[in-house]
Design a protein around this motif. Structure first.
Motif, PDB file in Angstrom:
ATOM      1  N   TRP A 141       0.828  -1.205   0.000  1.00  0.00           N
ATOM      2  CA  TRP A 141       0.000   0.000   0.000  1.00  0.00           C
ATOM      3  C   TRP A 141       0.866   1.260   0.000  1.00  0.00           C
ATOM      4  O   TRP A 141       0.603   2.202  -0.754  1.00  0.00           O
ATOM      5  N   LYS A 142       1.902   1.279   0.820  1.00  0.00           N
ATOM      6  CA  LYS A 142       2.775   2.446   0.894  1.00  0.00           C
ATOM      7  C   LYS A 142       3.502   2.675  -0.437  1.00  0.00           C
ATOM      8  O   LYS A 142       3.673   3.819  -0.874  1.00  0.00           O
ATOM      9  N   ALA A 145       1.047   4.179  -2.808  1.00  0.00           N
ATOM     10  CA  ALA A 145       0.787   5.577  -2.466  1.00  0.00           C
ATOM     11  C   ALA A 145       1.920   6.478  -2.956  1.00  0.00           C
ATOM     12  O   ALA A 145       1.681   7.602  -3.429  1.00  0.00           O
ATOM     13  N   LYS A 149       1.618   9.499  -5.763  1.00  0.00           N
ATOM     14  CA  LYS A 149       2.138  10.855  -5.573  1.00  0.00           C
ATOM     15  C   LYS A 149       3.047  11.246  -6.733  1.00  0.00           C
ATOM     16  O   LYS A 149       2.974  12.372  -7.250  1.00  0.00           O
ATOM     17  N   SER A 216      -4.216   5.566  10.452  1.00  0.00           N
ATOM     18  CA  SER A 216      -3.436   5.968   9.277  1.00  0.00           C
ATOM     19  C   SER A 216      -4.209   5.714   7.986  1.00  0.00           C
ATOM     20  O   SER A 216      -4.173   6.531   7.055  1.00  0.00           O
ATOM     21  N   GLU A 219      -6.981   8.381   7.607  1.00  0.00           N
ATOM     22  CA  GLU A 219      -6.413   9.671   7.203  1.00  0.00           C
ATOM     23  C   GLU A 219      -6.023   9.649   5.726  1.00  0.00           C
ATOM     24  O   GLU A 219      -6.210  10.642   5.010  1.00  0.00           O
ATOM     25  N   TYR A 220      -5.501   8.529   5.272  1.00  0.00           N
ATOM     26  CA  TYR A 220      -5.130   8.422   3.859  1.00  0.00           C
ATOM     27  C   TYR A 220      -6.363   8.535   2.965  1.00  0.00           C
ATOM     28  O   TYR A 220      -6.336   9.220   1.929  1.00  0.00           O
ATOM     29  N   ASN A 221      -7.449   7.875   3.361  1.00  0.00           N
ATOM     30  CA  ASN A 221      -8.677   7.933   2.561  1.00  0.00           C
ATOM     31  C   ASN A 221      -9.198   9.364   2.446  1.00  0.00           C
ATOM     32  O   ASN A 221      -9.624   9.803   1.371  1.00  0.00           O
ATOM     33  N   GLN A 223      -7.441  12.200   2.766  1.00  0.00           N
ATOM     34  CA  GLN A 223      -6.525  12.981   1.939  1.00  0.00           C
ATOM     35  C   GLN A 223      -6.672  12.629   0.457  1.00  0.00           C
ATOM     36  O   GLN A 223      -6.591  13.501  -0.412  1.00  0.00           O
ATOM     37  N   ARG A 224      -6.908  11.375   0.180  1.00  0.00           N
ATOM     38  CA  ARG A 224      -7.052  10.951  -1.222  1.00  0.00           C
ATOM     39  C   ARG A 224      -8.327  11.533  -1.835  1.00  0.00           C
ATOM     40  O   ARG A 224      -8.338  11.952  -2.998  1.00  0.00           O
TER      41      ARG A 224
END
Length: 321
Positions: A141-142, A145, A149, A216, A219-221, A223-224
């Motif tokens: 996943w990282k 991501a 970016k 985490s 928060e990612y969802n 921001q996405r």
């Protein structure tokens, strides 16, 4: 002698003494399981042998404090390494302070302390194994991501298709990144489900780098979604700008096309020397330019210079002729 031999072996095991250091007393340690008659027959009860064992036991007792501290911290290092390997939170500084106080106080059985630490290491390994599947998914996943970016920045570059060094590599990377990014949503959903099931089974929060992993992911969802909304607005703004440019081009482009024939007609009339829009009724008028040119050519030989003077004829010459 048998009691001394047992105590000697316990000290060796406790301080994890090397095999080479134990060989010097191997003839004594063999007597631990021997009967009294066997010990007497072998002659191992001599004063010199007993004295040597007593001296060795005293020496090991002196080394015990410093050696045990070294062994305990060796266990602690192993435990911390397991924690770090699976991104588990561990307060190394506090743990080492507690261990130091226990060892220096002398009020704890070192064998029990080591046994307790061995139990902690075993449990840490079991927990690390249970976290492995989730951690593998986290790494994927990282990575996705990070590629997402990079792709966002790449697509903002207006010169990305120019013929510069490395452009073809970036194109290939962008193709792979788009495929990977398209899978992120399902990737996050599956990972979230795995973490929730793990927490229910273990009864504890799944921490990753000292932060709850579910937090985490949430928060990612968020921001996405914000990034997707920004990209949508940017695309809409670009579409409106392009549409306005097309409308402006269509409007001013049609006016230019209408004026162009008039410009050509004016230019032609200027050359001919006739008023714009006046209709020519005579053939000579229709070809006015050509007729005027012919007249100028015909009259060129009949033009009398301004300084011309007529001379009188000579009578003698006239009469002679």
């Amino acid at each position: 002698i048998q009691e001394l031999a047992k105590f000697l072996v316990e000290l060796w095991d406790l301080m994890e003494m090397a095999i080479d250091e134990r060989k010097a007393f191997s003839n004594v340690t063999r007597l631990i399981s021997a009967s009294v008659d066997e010990v007497s027959i072998r002659g191992c009860l001599s004063a010199d042998v007993i004295k040597q064992v007593e001296v060795e036991v005293q020496r090991l007792n002196v080394l015990k404090a410093s050696k045990m501290k070294e062994i305990v911290f060796k266990r602690q290092n192993e435990l911390e390494e397991i924690y770090r390997g699976v991104h588990m939170d561990v307060d190394s500084e506090s743990a080492r302070k507690i261990l130091t106080r226990l060892i220096e106080s002398g009020n704890i059985d070192m064998s029990e302390l080591l046994q307790n630490m061995d139990d902690q290491i075993r449990k840490a390994k079991e927990q690390a194994l249970s976290r492995r599947d989730i951690l593998d998914r986290v790494e994927k996943w990282k990575f996705a991501a990070e590629e997402e970016k990079w792709l966002d920045e790449y697509e903002k570059d207006e010169n990305r298709y120019s013929a510069v060094r490395g452009a073809h590599k970036n194109l290939k990377r962008a193709e792979k990144a788009r495929i990977l990014v398209s899978k992120i949503q399902s990737m996050v959903e599956n990972l979230t489900a795995k973490v929730k099931a793990w927490e229910v089974d273990k009864g504890i929060t799944f921490l990753y780098e000292k932060v709850p992993l579910l937090q985490s992911l949430d928060e990612y969802n968020v921001q996405r979604q914000l990034r997707e909304e920004e990209k949508r607005k940017s695309r809409e703004q670009k579409r409106l700008t392009e549409q306005h440019a097309v409308e402006q081009e269509a409007m001013f482009g049609s006016r230019s096309a209408t004026k162009k024939p008039l410009s050509q007609s004016t230019h032609a009339n200027t050359i001919v020397g006739t008023p714009t829009g006046r209709r020519m009724h005579t053939p000579s008028g229709r070809y006015g330019t050509s007729g005027a040119k012919d007249r100028r050519e015909n009259n060129r030989g009949n033009i009398i210079p301004v300084n011309y003077v007529a001379l009188p004829k000579d009578d003698s010459v006239s009469r002679g002729n």
